[in-house]
Motif scaffolding. Structure first.
Motif, PDB file in Angstrom:
ATOM      1  N   ALA A   5       1.716  -1.753   3.914  1.00 21.68           N
ATOM      2  CA  ALA A   5       3.093  -1.813   3.403  1.00 21.68           C
ATOM      3  C   ALA A   5       3.852  -0.613   3.949  1.00 21.68           C
ATOM      4  CB  ALA A   5       3.099  -1.789   1.877  1.00 21.68           C
ATOM      5  N   ILE A   6       5.082  -0.817   4.386  1.00 20.36           N
ATOM      6  CA  ILE A   6       5.883   0.215   5.037  1.00 20.36           C
ATOM      7  C   ILE A   6       6.966   0.700   4.089  1.00 20.36           C
ATOM      8  CG2 ILE A   6       7.194   0.838   7.095  1.00 20.36           C
ATOM      9  CD1 ILE A   6       4.417  -0.258   7.738  1.00 20.36           C
ATOM     10  N   CYS A   7       6.994   1.993   3.801  1.00 19.65           N
ATOM     11  CA  CYS A   7       8.059   2.602   2.999  1.00 19.65           C
ATOM     12  C   CYS A   7       8.976   3.397   3.924  1.00 19.65           C
ATOM     13  CB  CYS A   7       7.464   3.522   1.929  1.00 19.65           C
ATOM     14  SG  CYS A   7       6.533   2.669   0.658  1.00 19.65           S
ATOM     15  N   VAL A  32       2.452  -6.374   5.456  1.00 15.50           N
ATOM     16  CA  VAL A  32       2.636  -7.309   4.348  1.00 15.50           C
ATOM     17  C   VAL A  32       3.881  -7.016   3.517  1.00 15.50           C
ATOM     18  CG1 VAL A  32       0.181  -7.829   4.176  1.00 15.50           C
ATOM     19  CG2 VAL A  32       1.135  -5.930   2.831  1.00 15.50           C
ATOM     20  N   GLY A  33       4.507  -5.838   3.718  1.00 14.74           N
ATOM     21  CA  GLY A  33       5.692  -5.523   2.935  1.00 14.74           C
ATOM     22  C   GLY A  33       6.536  -4.463   3.588  1.00 14.74           C
ATOM     23  N   LYS A  71      -0.381  -6.483  -2.366  1.00 17.52           N
ATOM     24  CA  LYS A  71      -1.740  -5.947  -2.433  1.00 17.52           C
ATOM     25  C   LYS A  71      -2.180  -5.281  -1.115  1.00 17.52           C
ATOM     26  CE  LYS A  71      -3.355  -9.139  -6.004  1.00 17.52           C
ATOM     27  NZ  LYS A  71      -1.980  -9.583  -6.364  1.00 17.52           N
ATOM     28  N   PRO A  72      -1.445  -4.259  -0.664  1.00 24.87           N
ATOM     29  CA  PRO A  72      -1.817  -3.596   0.595  1.00 24.87           C
ATOM     30  C   PRO A  72      -3.054  -2.723   0.428  1.00 24.87           C
ATOM     31  CG  PRO A  72      -0.053  -2.398  -0.457  1.00 24.87           C
ATOM     32  CD  PRO A  72      -0.284  -3.627  -1.300  1.00 24.87           C
ATOM     33  N   ASP A  97      -4.810   4.266   0.227  1.00 27.52           N
ATOM     34  CA  ASP A  97      -4.701   5.210   1.334  1.00 27.52           C
ATOM     35  C   ASP A  97      -3.251   5.304   1.775  1.00 27.52           C
ATOM     36  OD1 ASP A  97      -7.411   5.709   1.351  1.00 27.52           O
ATOM     37  OD2 ASP A  97      -7.858   4.270   2.945  1.00 27.52           O
ATOM     38  N   VAL A  98      -2.895   6.460   2.327  1.00 25.07           N
ATOM     39  CA  VAL A  98      -1.523   6.717   2.768  1.00 25.07           C
ATOM     40  C   VAL A  98      -1.538   7.265   4.189  1.00 25.07           C
ATOM     41  CG1 VAL A  98       0.634   7.942   2.314  1.00 25.07           C
ATOM     42  CG2 VAL A  98      -0.853   7.302   0.405  1.00 25.07           C
TER      43      VAL A  98
END
Length: 429
Positions: A5-7, A32-33, A71-72, A97-98
């Motif tokens: 997932a990308i913020c 996924v996001g 659900k990443p 994880d990040v």
């Protein structure tokens, strides 16, 4: 197959993470996001990367919803610097994880919060210090690790940013410390991390000087003390040396065709984002020139300088040890340099003996060929044949941030700043 997932759907997120995942690492990675506060960024991303056209999007305050629905396995943080800490902490709270862009945070306090949160979480933080992956920088690590220089005693690193690149930091959000931490964090954290990694030593104390010499309202290049100007519409831009150096008269015309719009024009279409704010505004509150001395825990000393308004871009490096000295000089962006530049080499001078010139095998790709290599480590796993760890963790990210904060605090407070006073938490070791 890992789900990401990308913020922060920034240009960096698209080029460094999203495109490589869908085009090169699709067998092992899936986006996924997408999360951002500006919906226009989703449109740009899906136009540039059609493979993610069906990926769900979320507003900046919908993190929990994104995690629940998509659900990443990993959250990638590539938003504005000051927002990194919130997404990192939220991801760790979900035991995820990040992967975060540098700087990990913009303050020492926020870095401490991340380090402590990681200790409580099943998740792990990785900071993308891609300068480590430059082929010359990896060769320097090999030379130091092999013992060729002996025990390292001192390092001289002088970093030069040209008028094109340097002025861009003062046209955007970077010019406010609350957003970027100042350039001793936003930019110099790259350099401090390199030194920490090369030496395998931790910073203890910093003393520095700094100033705003080229930008801001008091600059000798400011054609008019008037706030709120933008380059595209500025009525005195013909009197601005920075504008005239990097723009022709035809650049002043507005481009309406979306198909030929420049990258800067695309960025201007983002909500409340202008990449051409006046570099002489009075709201500019950060420094553009630093010199600093850093003392490390095993005796090495760093003499560091950076200047954000010079005729060319690159760096000079010298590393001294009990067995010899290493020197190298590099020119970034040779297309912007109005003279021929030599090929970079590494010169090794033994304490007693003849000089050795070391040629380095280079490769294509951003940041001197380093970006494709770090992408492999991120999305495939670190190269098991490499003799040293190259990916950065949360403590690496924290030491880089606190060194940068110590630099600007030393400038403001006119004293030496210790790392211990910035990181007082006993859990940080």
């Amino acid at each position: 197959m890992k789900k990401y997932a990308i913020c922060g759907v920034s240009n960096r997120a698209i080029g460094m993470f999203i495109q490589p995942m869908v085009k090169k690492f699709s067998a092992s990675s899936r986006v996924v996001g997408l999360l951002d506060r500006d919906s226009k960024r989703f449109t740009v991303c899906k136009q540039e990367v059609p493979e993610v056209k069906d990926v769900p999007v979320y507003q900046h305050d919908e993190f929990d919803r994104m995690i629940k629905e998509t659900k990443p396995d990993v959250v990638i943080v590539a938003s504005r610097d000051d927002t990194h800490v919130n997404y990192i902490l939220e991801a760790l709270a979900h035991d995820l994880d990040v992967i975060t862009e540098k700087p990990m945070t913009t303050t020492a306090e926020d870095s401490r919060r991340v380090v402590e949160a990681e200790k409580r979480s099943k998740g792990k933080v990785t900071v993308t210090f891609n300068y480590r992956y430059n082929p010359y920088h990896m060769k320097i690590k090999e030379l130091i690790q092999s013992g060729k220089l002996g025990r390292i005693t001192s390092v001289d690193l002088n970093w030069y940013i040209d008028t094109y690149h340097g002025s861009s930091y003062f046209q955007r959000w970077n010019r406010k410390r609350e957003y970027s931490g100042g350039l001793s964090i936003h930019k110099s954290s790259h350099h401090f991390d390199l030194i920490h990694w090369w030496l395998d030593q931790k910073p203890e104390e910093v003393f520095s000087f700094g100033a705003l010499n080229y930008y801001g309202p008091e600059s000798e290049y400011n054609p008019l003390k008037e706030d709120g100007r933008n380059c595209k519409t500025c009525h005195v831009k013909d009197d601005c040396a920075y504008y005239r150096r990097w723009n022709t008269r035809s650049d002043q015309l507005f481009v309406q065709d979306d198909h030929i719009a420049s990258d800067e024009a695309r960025k201007e279409s983002y909500t409340n984002y202008r990449p051409d704010q006046c570099i002489f505004d009075s709201e500019i509150e950060i420094e553009d020139t630093y010199t600093a001395t850093v003392k490390y825990d095993r005796g090495a000393l760093l003499s560091y300088s950076i200047n954000f308004s010079l005729p060319y871009e690159g760096y000079r490096l010298a590393i001294n040890g009990t067995k010899g000295r290493l020197e190298t000089k590099e020119f970034h962006a040779p297309s912007r340099v109005p003279f021929p530049v030599p090929e970079q080499t590494i010169e090794y001078f033994p304490l007693f003996g003849a000089k050795e010139t070391i040629q380095v095998l280079t490769q294509q790709g951003g940041h001197g060929g380093g970006d494709p290599v770090i992408q492999e480590d991120l999305f495939i796993g670190e190269d098991p044949k490499r003799s040293f760890t190259t990916l950065s963790g949360s403590q690496d990210g924290a030491y880089a941030v606190m060194t940068g904060e110590a630099v600007w605090r030393s400038v403001k407070e006119k004293r030496a700043v210790t790392i211990d006073e910035l990181f007082t938490a006993p859990s940080f070791t």
